[in-house]
Design an enzyme around this catalytic site. Structure first.
Site, mmCIF file in Angstrom:
data_model
loop_
_atom_site.group_PDB
_atom_site.id
_atom_site.type_symbol
_atom_site.label_atom_id
_atom_site.label_comp_id
_atom_site.label_asym_id
_atom_site.label_seq_id
_atom_site.Cartn_x
_atom_site.Cartn_y
_atom_site.Cartn_z
ATOM 1 C CB SER A 13 20.483 149.760 17.839
ATOM 2 O OG SER A 13 20.767 150.154 19.158
ATOM 3 C CG HIS A 108 23.896 157.298 30.477
ATOM 4 N ND1 HIS A 108 25.094 157.533 29.830
ATOM 5 C CD2 HIS A 108 24.220 156.702 31.662
ATOM 6 C CE1 HIS A 108 26.088 157.116 30.600
ATOM 7 N NE2 HIS A 108 25.586 156.608 31.711
HETATM 8 C C1 GRF Z 1 23.352 153.277 23.658
HETATM 9 O O1 GRF Z 1 23.758 152.324 24.602
HETATM 10 C C2 GRF Z 1 22.955 154.560 24.334
HETATM 11 O O2 GRF Z 1 22.394 154.378 25.591
HETATM 12 C C3 GRF Z 1 24.259 155.272 24.461
HETATM 13 O O3 GRF Z 1 24.978 154.965 23.289
HETATM 14 C C4 GRF Z 1 24.496 153.731 22.766
HETATM 15 C C5 GRF Z 1 24.054 154.007 21.364
HETATM 16 O O4 GRF Z 1 23.697 152.839 20.686
HETATM 17 N N1 GRF Z 1 24.061 156.694 24.658
HETATM 18 P P1 GRF Z 1 22.999 152.934 19.264
HETATM 19 O O5 GRF Z 1 23.933 153.744 18.371
HETATM 20 O O6 GRF Z 1 21.662 153.603 19.454
HETATM 21 O O7 GRF Z 1 22.872 151.521 18.813
#
Ligand code: GRF
Length: 201
Positions: A13, A108
């Site tokens: 996402s 993060h």
């Molecule tokens: C997000 O919450 C990001 O902060 C963490 O992993 C998740 C990834 O989500 N590092 P997506 O794959 O970008 O939807």
């Protein structure tokens, strides 16, 4: 044109948010490669459907040095200006990080230095904090400990579950990640010790 390599492991996402910002003209960049270490990552299929160059580079069974050497070879071929970790669930080796000095960023889902590592939203709930959020930072060898580029704060509600908190944080992730990437690409930030200082903009 600023060239982005985006590394994912799952849903993608944040990758979608970055791509969206580029398409709306809010981010002056081009995604030159999307790499996933998990072939089944939903984000990989989505990226391919958007016509983005994708590479499935499975990490299963490979050692860290071996994997990062393959990753470096793939990235070097597309000459990225910035390596963007977007839900990439692997620790990178020192050799990889040295190859792209101050050219690797990560997002993060907590207000670092609180709650590094896995399940940051669960850690925040269990600790009982009233505020959490997300952090964009430069990547160093120590996990989730690099210099901070941008943060956004979200409230933690008493009735929150891990999922509801994660969803509220994700809205902010999608807002600040493209913004922070733009800031770095435009050279608007420099490091003083571990502090990222805005130089213009
Ligand atoms: C997000 O919450 C990001 O902060 C963490 O992993 C998740 C990834 O989500 N590092 P997506 O794959 O970008 O939807």
């Amino acid at each position: 044109m600023n060239r982005l390599a985006v590394l994912i492991s799952g849903r993608g996402s944040n990758l979608q948010a970055i791509h969206g910002a580029i398409q709306r003209g809010q981010l002056d960049a081009r995604i030159v490669l999307v790499v996933s270490n998990r072939p089944e990552a939903a984000g990989l299929e989505w990226a391919a459907g958007e016509g983005l160059p994708v590479l499935s580079l499975p990490s299963r069974g490979l050692g860290r040095e071996e994997y990062d050497a393959a990753l470096m070879a793939a990235l070097d071929a597309v000459e990225p200006d910035l390596v963007v970790l977007a839900g990439f669930m692997r620790l990178l080796t020192g050799r990889f990080i040295e190859r792209y000095p101050q050219q690797i960023v990560n997002i993060h889902p907590s207000l670092l230095p609180a709650f590094p590592g896995l399940h940051a939203q669960r850690q925040a709930l269990e600790y009982g904090v009233r505020w959490s959020g997300c952090t964009v930072h430069w990547v160093t060898e120590e996990m989730d400990a690099g210099p901070i580029l941008m943060q956004a704060v979200v409230p933690v509600d008493e009735g929150d579950t891990e999922d509801s908190l994660a969803a509220r944080i994700l809205v902010e992730e999608h807002r600040i990640y493209p913004e922070a990437i733009g800031m770095v690409l435009r050279g608007e930030v420099r490091l003083e010790g571990r502090r990222a200082i805005r130089v213009r903009g």
